[in-house]
Each structure stands twice: as C-alpha cells, then as structure tokens.
Scaffold this motif. Structure first.
Motif, PDB file in Angstrom:
ATOM      1  N   LEU A 188       8.578  -7.123  84.377  1.00 35.59           N
ATOM      2  CA  LEU A 188       7.946  -6.380  85.471  1.00 35.59           C
ATOM      3  C   LEU A 188       6.459  -6.730  85.586  1.00 35.59           C
ATOM      4  O   LEU A 188       5.928  -6.891  86.693  1.00 35.59           O
ATOM      5  CB  LEU A 188       8.108  -4.878  85.251  1.00 35.59           C
ATOM      6  N   ILE A 189       5.786  -6.844  84.458  1.00 39.12           N
ATOM      7  CA  ILE A 189       4.358  -7.160  84.456  1.00 39.12           C
ATOM      8  C   ILE A 189       4.125  -8.584  84.961  1.00 39.12           C
ATOM      9  O   ILE A 189       3.173  -8.850  85.708  1.00 39.12           O
ATOM     10  CB  ILE A 189       3.759  -6.958  83.058  1.00 39.12           C
ATOM     11  N   ASP A 190       5.001  -9.509  84.584  1.00 38.57           N
ATOM     12  CA  ASP A 190       4.903 -10.882  85.081  1.00 38.57           C
ATOM     13  C   ASP A 190       4.977 -10.904  86.606  1.00 38.57           C
ATOM     14  O   ASP A 190       4.265 -11.675  87.267  1.00 38.57           O
ATOM     15  CB  ASP A 190       6.002 -11.761  84.497  1.00 38.57           C
ATOM     16  N   GLU A 191       5.823 -10.065  87.189  1.00 40.06           N
ATOM     17  CA  GLU A 191       5.939  -9.990  88.648  1.00 40.06           C
ATOM     18  C   GLU A 191       4.642  -9.488  89.274  1.00 40.06           C
ATOM     19  O   GLU A 191       4.216 -10.000  90.321  1.00 40.06           O
ATOM     20  CB  GLU A 191       7.098  -9.074  89.033  1.00 40.06           C
ATOM     21  N   LEU A 240      10.265   5.553  90.446  1.00 37.57           N
ATOM     22  CA  LEU A 240       8.959   4.901  90.443  1.00 37.57           C
ATOM     23  C   LEU A 240       8.146   5.295  89.219  1.00 37.57           C
ATOM     24  O   LEU A 240       7.424   4.467  88.654  1.00 37.57           O
ATOM     25  CB  LEU A 240       8.196   5.235  91.723  1.00 37.57           C
ATOM     26  N   LYS A 241       8.247   6.542  88.809  1.00 39.78           N
ATOM     27  CA  LYS A 241       7.556   6.959  87.586  1.00 39.78           C
ATOM     28  C   LYS A 241       8.061   6.155  86.391  1.00 39.78           C
ATOM     29  O   LYS A 241       7.271   5.732  85.520  1.00 39.78           O
ATOM     30  CB  LYS A 241       7.764   8.447  87.336  1.00 39.78           C
ATOM     31  N   ALA A 242       9.367   5.921  86.342  1.00 35.81           N
ATOM     32  CA  ALA A 242       9.922   5.106  85.255  1.00 35.81           C
ATOM     33  C   ALA A 242       9.373   3.692  85.312  1.00 35.81           C
ATOM     34  O   ALA A 242       9.060   3.093  84.274  1.00 35.81           O
ATOM     35  CB  ALA A 242      11.445   5.088  85.344  1.00 35.81           C
ATOM     36  N   TYR A 243       9.235   3.152  86.521  1.00 35.56           N
ATOM     37  CA  TYR A 243       8.656   1.811  86.684  1.00 35.56           C
ATOM     38  C   TYR A 243       7.218   1.786  86.171  1.00 35.56           C
ATOM     39  O   TYR A 243       6.835   0.886  85.407  1.00 35.56           O
ATOM     40  CB  TYR A 243       8.706   1.415  88.167  1.00 35.56           C
ATOM     41  N   ILE A 244       6.416   2.756  86.587  1.00 38.04           N
ATOM     42  CA  ILE A 244       5.016   2.810  86.174  1.00 38.04           C
ATOM     43  C   ILE A 244       4.902   2.925  84.658  1.00 38.04           C
ATOM     44  O   ILE A 244       4.076   2.253  84.030  1.00 38.04           O
ATOM     45  CB  ILE A 244       4.298   3.969  86.888  1.00 38.04           C
ATOM     46  N   ASP A 245       5.738   3.767  84.051  1.00 30.03           N
ATOM     47  CA  ASP A 245       5.691   3.915  82.595  1.00 30.03           C
ATOM     48  C   ASP A 245       6.009   2.598  81.884  1.00 30.03           C
ATOM     49  O   ASP A 245       5.527   2.349  80.771  1.00 30.03           O
ATOM     50  CB  ASP A 245       6.679   4.988  82.135  1.00 30.03           C
ATOM     51  N   ASN A 246       6.806   1.751  82.528  1.00 29.63           N
ATOM     52  CA  ASN A 246       7.157   0.462  81.927  1.00 29.63           C
ATOM     53  C   ASN A 246       6.066  -0.590  82.067  1.00 29.63           C
ATOM     54  O   ASN A 246       6.075  -1.580  81.330  1.00 29.63           O
ATOM     55  CB  ASN A 246       8.456  -0.078  82.539  1.00 29.63           C
ATOM     56  N   VAL A 247       5.144  -0.415  83.030  1.00 28.70           N
ATOM     57  CA  VAL A 247       4.150  -1.466  83.267  1.00 28.70           C
ATOM     58  C   VAL A 247       2.741  -1.104  82.818  1.00 28.70           C
ATOM     59  O   VAL A 247       1.872  -1.984  82.756  1.00 28.70           O
ATOM     60  CB  VAL A 247       4.120  -1.905  84.750  1.00 28.70           C
ATOM     61  N   VAL A 248       2.471   0.155  82.510  1.00 29.47           N
ATOM     62  CA  VAL A 248       1.148   0.517  81.983  1.00 29.47           C
ATOM     63  C   VAL A 248       1.157   0.209  80.489  1.00 29.47           C
ATOM     64  O   VAL A 248       1.685   0.967  79.679  1.00 29.47           O
ATOM     65  CB  VAL A 248       0.824   2.001  82.256  1.00 29.47           C
ATOM     66  N   ARG A 249       0.590  -0.944  80.122  1.00 24.39           N
ATOM     67  CA  ARG A 249       0.680  -1.446  78.758  1.00 24.39           C
ATOM     68  C   ARG A 249      -0.683  -1.901  78.248  1.00 24.39           C
ATOM     69  O   ARG A 249      -1.400  -2.645  78.914  1.00 24.39           O
ATOM     70  CB  ARG A 249       1.644  -2.645  78.694  1.00 24.39           C
ATOM     71  N   MET A 250      -1.033  -1.448  77.065  1.00 20.20           N
ATOM     72  CA  MET A 250      -2.275  -1.855  76.407  1.00 20.20           C
ATOM     73  C   MET A 250      -2.321  -3.367  76.232  1.00 20.20           C
ATOM     74  O   MET A 250      -1.360  -3.981  75.758  1.00 20.20           O
ATOM     75  CB  MET A 250      -2.394  -1.160  75.049  1.00 20.20           C
ATOM     76  N   ASN A 251      -3.454  -3.967  76.636  1.00 25.50           N
ATOM     77  CA  ASN A 251      -3.707  -5.404  76.526  1.00 25.50           C
ATOM     78  C   ASN A 251      -2.760  -6.252  77.372  1.00 25.50           C
ATOM     79  O   ASN A 251      -2.732  -7.481  77.232  1.00 25.50           O
ATOM     80  CB  ASN A 251      -3.651  -5.872  75.067  1.00 25.50           C
ATOM     81  N   LYS A 252      -2.005  -5.607  78.246  1.00 20.51           N
ATOM     82  CA  LYS A 252      -1.158  -6.305  79.210  1.00 20.51           C
ATOM     83  C   LYS A 252      -1.648  -6.008  80.627  1.00 20.51           C
ATOM     84  O   LYS A 252      -1.871  -6.928  81.412  1.00 20.51           O
ATOM     85  CB  LYS A 252       0.300  -5.873  79.064  1.00 20.51           C
ATOM     86  N   THR A 253      -1.774  -4.726  80.944  1.00 19.67           N
ATOM     87  CA  THR A 253      -2.266  -4.352  82.275  1.00 19.67           C
ATOM     88  C   THR A 253      -3.563  -3.546  82.187  1.00 19.67           C
ATOM     89  O   THR A 253      -4.194  -3.284  83.206  1.00 19.67           O
ATOM     90  CB  THR A 253      -1.211  -3.534  83.048  1.00 19.67           C
ATOM     91  N   TYR A 254      -3.941  -3.144  80.986  1.00 18.27           N
ATOM     92  CA  TYR A 254      -5.257  -2.525  80.785  1.00 18.27           C
ATOM     93  C   TYR A 254      -5.680  -2.760  79.338  1.00 18.27           C
ATOM     94  O   TYR A 254      -4.865  -3.095  78.474  1.00 18.27           O
ATOM     95  CB  TYR A 254      -5.215  -1.019  81.081  1.00 18.27           C
TER      96      TYR A 254
END
Length: 230
Positions: free
Chosen positions: A86-89, A111-125
């Motif tokens: 998901l983050i690669d996308e 959508l909340k499940a999607y957001i929880d999957n992509v908010v990642r330390m050192n990946k998206t923040y």
C-alpha cells in the motif's frame, strides 16, 4: 506520463448513473479518471478498491512486527508485506484520487483500516525529538490528494451544521501527518433527499471535478515542460 492512484472506499461496488444503487463517490472517481484519460491517454492508473476488498485490521502481530519485536525479521516482513504494498502505491502515485462516502458522519471503517496500514514509522513519517514538532511526514508534500465525497444530508461544511462532518477532516489529518498537504475537495450532497436537489448537487460536483482535472493537467504539463527545459 502521470501516475494516478484511485482509491475507492464505498461498500457499494456499482457506479451511480450506471448501476442500480450505485455509488456516488465512485461516480466522481470514475469521472475524474475518464476525463484525465481523454486529455492524456498515457496516464498510468492503479486502483485500490478498499470498499470491495477491505484491508485487514491491524492486530497485535502487526504492531509487534511494526515496532521490531517480531520473532524474526522474516516473520515481520511477512506480516507487513501488504502494508508495504500500500505504501509503495502511495509513493508511486503523482496524484491520489480518493472516493469516500459519509457513513454516520465519518468515513467508512474500510478507509480507517487502510490508514492504519499505511501510517508507519520511517516509512510514511519519522520522529525527531530534537524538533518542536517532532513528527515529519515522508510522502511528497507536492503530491495532490483529491477528496471526492458523497453525503446523505447537506450543508456539512457550514459553521451552523447541527452534526459535524468528520470525513474530510479525519482524512486530511492522517494524510497530512504523512506529509501530504495539497488537498482538493468536492462533495455530492442530498442523497437522502433525492429529486432535483440531488440531481443539482451531482451536476455541480461533476462540473467541479471536470474543471479540476483540466486545472491539474495543465499544472502537470507546465511542470514537465520546466523539467525538460533545464
């Protein structure tokens, strides 16, 4: 060439105006993509349909893997593989087009499940304790996010609305946390009313969506031309 990530979140899998009981938010995301394709057929499109295929909820195993406490790096990698996809996308996309209906004043749980999957330390923040505001988004700040929503009621953006709109605010908070700052919002209202009020709202939203596509397409053309001229 422009890469567009289309994320649909409605539990209705059909498109309003084409399928019975079709989704109004999907109607707008479809219009956005089709309009851009008419202008520039070289676009690359990826579709992430979290409405039809909800992401798995994060659980203890996911959290343990994310924060480095899994039994092995291989097991952590396996558990976070879908999240990485998901983050690669998100990184691949030049534009993110998000179709989201209002469910009980907020976005769908999908959508909340999607957001929880992509908010990642050192990946998206990342976190830097030396700064007054220690959270730093890692996604491209210039990447536009198009929020195309549908609501049963109306005037949810008014200061006098009796029931608060938690759709766009919650999405913008999470995406901004990951570094995304450029948001464009278009909404269809009056779905529960139907009739002329709904039809006018649909027509207005479609006009705004088409105009936004032309505006963004021109901006991307100018940006590409500047890059070539260097």
């Amino acid at each position: 060439m422009t890469n567009i990530l289309r994320i649909d979140t409605s539990a209705r899998t059909g498109i309003s105006g084409i399928h019975p009981h079709g989704s109004l938010s999907r109607r707008l995301t479809e219009l956005f993509i089709n309009t851009w394709n008419e202008i520039d057929s070289s676009i690359q499109i990826k579709v992430r349909d979290v409405g039809a295929n909800p992401p798995p909820l994060i659980d203890e195993e996911w959290i343990v893997s994310e924060f480095g406490y899994a039994e092995s790096p291989e097991k952590a990698q396996q558990r976070l593989q879908f999240s990485d996809e998901l983050i690669d996308e998100l990184n691949w996309a030049d534009i993110i087009v998000l179709g989201v209906p209002m469910y009980n004043f907020g976005p769908p749980a999908h959508l909340k499940a999607y957001i929880d999957n992509v908010v990642r330390m050192n990946k998206t923040y990342k976190y830097d304790s030396s700064k007054a505001q220690p959270y730093i988004g890692l996604l491209d700040h210039e990447k536009p996010v198009i929020l195309l929503s549908a609501r049963g009621g109306h005037d949810f953006d008014s200061a006098n609305t009796p029931f608060a709109n938690h759709v766009e605010p919650s999405i913008k908070t999470a995406f901004n946390f990951m570094g995304l700052e450029k948001f464009h919002e278009i909404a269809i209202e009056y779905q529960e009313y139907g009739g002329d009020l709904l039809q006018k709202s649909i027509a207005d939203a479609e006009l705004k969506t088409t105009a936004l596509v032309h505006k963004l397409q021109q901006q991307f053309d100018k940006k590409r031309n500047r890059a070539v001229s260097r």
